[in-house]
Design an enzyme around this catalytic site. Structure first.
Site, PDB file in Angstrom:
ATOM      1  N   ASP A 208       0.521   6.029  -5.112  1.00  0.00           N
ATOM      2  CA  ASP A 208       0.168   4.622  -4.973  1.00  0.00           C
ATOM      3  C   ASP A 208      -0.921   4.443  -3.901  1.00  0.00           C
ATOM      4  O   ASP A 208      -0.857   5.072  -2.841  1.00  0.00           O
ATOM      5  CB  ASP A 208       1.430   3.839  -4.567  1.00  0.00           C
ATOM      6  CG  ASP A 208       1.235   2.346  -4.608  1.00  0.00           C
ATOM      7  OD1 ASP A 208       0.847   1.840  -5.669  1.00  0.00           O
ATOM      8  OD2 ASP A 208       1.470   1.677  -3.567  1.00  0.00           O
ATOM      9  N   GLU A 265      -3.948   6.572  -7.634  1.00  0.00           N
ATOM     10  CA  GLU A 265      -4.439   5.221  -7.919  1.00  0.00           C
ATOM     11  C   GLU A 265      -5.612   4.980  -6.968  1.00  0.00           C
ATOM     12  O   GLU A 265      -5.418   4.742  -5.782  1.00  0.00           O
ATOM     13  CB  GLU A 265      -3.338   4.181  -7.677  1.00  0.00           C
ATOM     14  CG  GLU A 265      -3.775   2.793  -8.098  1.00  0.00           C
ATOM     15  CD  GLU A 265      -2.997   1.664  -7.414  1.00  0.00           C
ATOM     16  OE1 GLU A 265      -2.982   0.561  -7.944  1.00  0.00           O
ATOM     17  OE2 GLU A 265      -2.426   1.888  -6.334  1.00  0.00           O
TER      18      GLU A 265
HETATM   19  O1  TEU Z   1      -1.426  -1.438  -6.358  1.00  0.00           O
HETATM   20  C1  TEU Z   1      -2.425  -1.380  -5.383  1.00  0.00           C
HETATM   21  C2  TEU Z   1      -3.520  -2.290  -5.535  1.00  0.00           C
HETATM   22  O2  TEU Z   1      -4.501  -2.129  -4.830  1.00  0.00           O
HETATM   23  C3  TEU Z   1      -3.401  -3.357  -6.562  1.00  0.00           C
HETATM   24  O3  TEU Z   1      -2.676  -4.405  -6.028  1.00  0.00           O
HETATM   25  C4  TEU Z   1      -4.739  -3.779  -7.014  1.00  0.00           C
HETATM   26  O4  TEU Z   1      -5.536  -4.211  -5.947  1.00  0.00           O
HETATM   27  C5  TEU Z   1      -4.637  -4.890  -7.994  1.00  0.00           C
HETATM   28  O5  TEU Z   1      -3.526  -4.750  -8.785  1.00  0.00           O
HETATM   29  C6  TEU Z   1      -5.872  -4.919  -8.842  1.00  0.00           C
HETATM   30  O6  TEU Z   1      -5.685  -5.772  -9.901  1.00  0.00           O
HETATM   31  C7  TEU Z   1      -0.310  -0.638  -6.135  1.00  0.00           C
HETATM   32  C8  TEU Z   1       0.732  -0.851  -7.194  1.00  0.00           C
HETATM   33  O7  TEU Z   1       0.247  -0.470  -8.447  1.00  0.00           O
HETATM   34  C9  TEU Z   1       1.172  -2.276  -7.138  1.00  0.00           C
HETATM   35  O8  TEU Z   1       2.102  -2.582  -8.135  1.00  0.00           O
HETATM   36  C10 TEU Z   1       1.788  -2.517  -5.772  1.00  0.00           C
HETATM   37  O9  TEU Z   1       2.130  -3.871  -5.643  1.00  0.00           O
HETATM   38  C11 TEU Z   1       0.830  -2.134  -4.655  1.00  0.00           C
HETATM   39  O10 TEU Z   1       0.255  -0.858  -4.865  1.00  0.00           O
HETATM   40  C12 TEU Z   1       1.551  -2.075  -3.329  1.00  0.00           C
HETATM   41  O11 TEU Z   1       2.345  -0.935  -3.249  1.00  0.00           O
END
Ligand code: TEU
Length: 522
Positions: A208, A265
């Protein structure tokens, strides 16, 4: 014998466990629910599961706020349930990759509780970003950073003496304090977590916010036009160069477990910077999100594919393809919704499955589920809703539970109709049960396409060549096996390129490919 690693052309199926299948009737999906439904994945023909977080969590961000990274939350069934899942999945030849969350912990993590109790300057505070505030009384946050979910990225605490005191950094919810990776405990503990799960048979990790973790030491102000749920490359909150040393450390651990994969990610748009994460001693795979950001437009699709291939080529890495996930929303809705959205989603699935590399399918994508845009405000749970001051509804729209069977909610997902998000009554036609009976359904189509991708030699090899096509269509040919994929994103029927047609997302009309459709030829 192929020497390619298993993940280099794998189909990963993303399971959002809260929403997949509920075994104990509390309205929330769990691991035994997933284990009981593994047959669906075998039927579909996927290679691996990416499981969104299931470790112990107060669920402020549905598991992305981790209080104990080495135990399974009781709501998902505890440790015994994941052991059952791993065994059952492996028996079916399905790999399991877990989500790990290195950038932050839960505010209920013992470290954060200890940091609160310890007082300013204590070593326990050094595992997070505690800072004094600005202003004469420290009443202003240390810088202007905002949370990805809206509102300030800093929260002021009450010190053990009862007075307002320091502030702590949280790039996401206030219940998700950012960890300070310069404190040696943080890496050591993450190493324990990785080894803990790898020893239990897990086949890899989705990491993540893999471009988070490292922050510039002076925490400079950001530009002040930062939007909720997105960020650009010049944002000081993310993609600090020292993050790469962390990834090298992670890779050195994972390399002790042959075959284990890491998928980052990485929300970085610049190809050169993005590709740095895929250097030979860093991540195996990185998400490329361009296809999740664009409309059903031939030029945009062409550019997104070229861009992703070019980015991975910089490090000789494997491309990955994603149309949707639990953050970005479902493509049926993005492509206009209704019948047109569904037709386009089907066509784009064929484009994605024709590309070289690894593919990620988000649970429900194989059913053609749309986003649920009319969830009542009182059921919204994404922290974005509260933190944005009720201006952004957030991501619940693409997290509604999966409809399995029957004519009315909860459609076999649970035994209670009181599911954690309500399920639309008009999903009766979209259930797995109905779609399995219908050879023309999205599910039957997905299954057929995945089988071809798996069985046919035309899908072999990396690289592709574009062939001449009109402005609103595209045609590419896989360099290795020679598969040809044509997409019609225009308004008129398209003449097919030469070759034997093996699959079309919609019936041909007078021998031509209708609008909103794709075809595979060999
Ligand atoms: O997402 C990280 C993140 O940067 C996203 O929020 C992104 O900016 C956004 O969705 C773009 O549309 C990850 C996980 O996938 C998310 O579900 C979590 O909420 C987040 O990290 C925090 O851990």
């Amino acid at each position: 014998m192929s020497h390619e690693p298993w993940w280099s052309s794998a189909v990963f199926y993303q399971v959002y466990p809260r929403s997949f299948a509920d075994s104990d009737g509390d309205g929330i999906g769990d691991l035994d629910g997933l284990t009981a439904r593994l047959e669906h994945l075998t039927y579909l023909g996927v290679d691996a599961i990416w499981l969104n977080p299931v470790t112990v969590s107060p669920m402020a961000d549905h598991g992305y706020d981790v209080a104990d990274p080495r135990d399974i939350d009781p709501v998902f069934g505890g440790m015994a349930a994941i052991e059952r899942l791993i065994a059952a999945a492996h028996q079916r030849g399905i790999k399991i990759t877990m989500d790990v969350v290195p950038n932050h912990s839960s505010s209920q993590h013992p470290w954060f509780q200890a940091a609160l109790a310890a007082g300013p300057g204590a070593d326990a505070r050094g595992r997070y970003y505690f800072r004094d505030g600005r202003g004469p009384l420290g009443e202003l946050p240390p810088n202007n950073w905002t949370s990805v979910f809206g509102g300030p990225a800093w929260t002021r605490i009450v010190e053990p003496d009862g007075n307002p005191g320091q502030w702590y950094l949280h790039l996401f919810d206030a219940e998700q304090p950012d960890l300070n990776w310069e404190h040696p405990d943080v890496f050591d503990d993450f190493e324990k977590t990785l080894r803990f799960w790898l020893e239990r048979g897990v086949d890899g990790f989705r990491i993540d916010v893999a471009h988070g973790m490292a922050k510039p030491s002076d925490l400079p102000d950001a530009k002040d036009d930062v939007k909720v749920l997105s960020h650009s490359d010049d944002d000081p909150r993310f993609n600090h160069p020292s993050v790469h040393e962390i990834h090298r450390g992670i890779r050195a651990i994972v390399d002790d477990y042959p075959g284990a994969v890491t998928i980052g990610e990485v929300w970085v748009m610049d190809n050169a910077r993005w590709a740095e994460y895929l250097r030979a001693d860093e991540l195996h795979l990185g998400f490329n999100f361009r296809l999740t950001k664009i409309d059903f437009d031939a030029t945009a699709i062409h550019d997104a594919i070229d861009n992703s291939l070019a980015a991975t080529a910089l490090e000789n890495a494997t491309p990955t393809w994603t149309l949707s996930n639990h953050d970005v929303g479902r493509e049926v809705t993005r492509y206009g919704g209704g019948e047109a959205g569904l037709r386009r989603a089907r066509a784009m699935a064929m484009v994605m499955l024709a590309l070289p590399g690894a593919v990620f399918v988000y649970n429900g994508e194989e059913l053609g589920l749309p986003d649920v845009l009319d969830l009542p405000e009182e059921v919204l749970q994404d922290p974005t809703w509260e933190r944005s001051g009720h201006t952004e509804r957030g991501r619940d729209r693409c997290r509604v539970p999966i409809p399995w069977s029957g004519e009315a909610p909860p459609f076999g997902f649970s035994t209670t109709a009181d599911t954690w998000l309500p399920m639309p009554a008009d999903w009766a036609a979209l259930t797995v049960e109905k779609q399995r009976e219908d050879p023309d359904s999205m599910l039957s189509f997905f299954r057929r396409a995945l089988k071809m991708r798996r069985d046919r030699c035309e899908f072999a090899g990396g690289g592709l060549d574009w062939q001449a096509a009109t402005r609103d269509t595209l045609i590419f040919r896989r360099r290795g096996g020679g598969l040809v994929c044509a997409l019609n994103a225009g308004r008129r029927a398209m003449a097919l390129p030469p070759g034997e047609l093996i699959l079309a997302s919609a019936p041909l009309v007078d021998g031509k490919l209708p609008p909103d459709a794709a075809a595979w030829l060999v």
